[in-house]
Scaffold this motif. Sequence first.
Motif, PDB file in Angstrom:
ATOM      1  N   TYR A  19      37.599  31.084  33.526  1.00 62.44           N
ATOM      2  CA  TYR A  19      37.112  32.262  34.597  1.00 62.44           C
ATOM      3  C   TYR A  19      37.564  33.643  34.318  1.00 62.44           C
ATOM      4  N   ASN A  20      38.569  33.735  33.235  1.00 63.22           N
ATOM      5  CA  ASN A  20      38.679  35.212  32.880  1.00 63.22           C
ATOM      6  C   ASN A  20      38.292  35.660  31.491  1.00 63.22           C
ATOM      7  N   LYS A  56      41.268  41.466  39.723  1.00 64.63           N
ATOM      8  CA  LYS A  56      40.075  40.668  40.134  1.00 64.63           C
ATOM      9  C   LYS A  56      39.657  39.729  39.046  1.00 64.63           C
ATOM     10  N   ASP A  57      38.934  38.502  39.081  1.00 68.69           N
ATOM     11  CA  ASP A  57      38.528  37.615  38.560  1.00 68.69           C
ATOM     12  C   ASP A  57      37.402  37.980  38.107  1.00 68.69           C
TER      13      ASP A  57
END
Length: 88
Positions: free
Chosen positions: A18-19, A62-63
């Motif tokens: 996700y990152n 934020k992602d």
Amino acid sequence: PPSPAYIPYDALATNFVYNLLIPGYAAGIASFGWAEARVLPSQCVLGDAAGVAAAYAVKNAKDPLNFSQTDIASIQTLLKNSNALLEK
């Protein structure tokens, strides 16, 4: 080509981490699109966009995988203000 190809933000993000943003030759671009995306101007824009998006994610907590259209527009504005070429 002297100008970069248009490559959407989704090409930099992966559903597996996700990152993580993936510019360059590992970006999520179909083989047909590589005719335009594999050239240096497009690779430079991908790298610039990934760096600015990563900094934006950290600064705004934020992602990167879940950026909204507003977030992407803000990143594009930051890139344009830095004289990045975003359009052919």
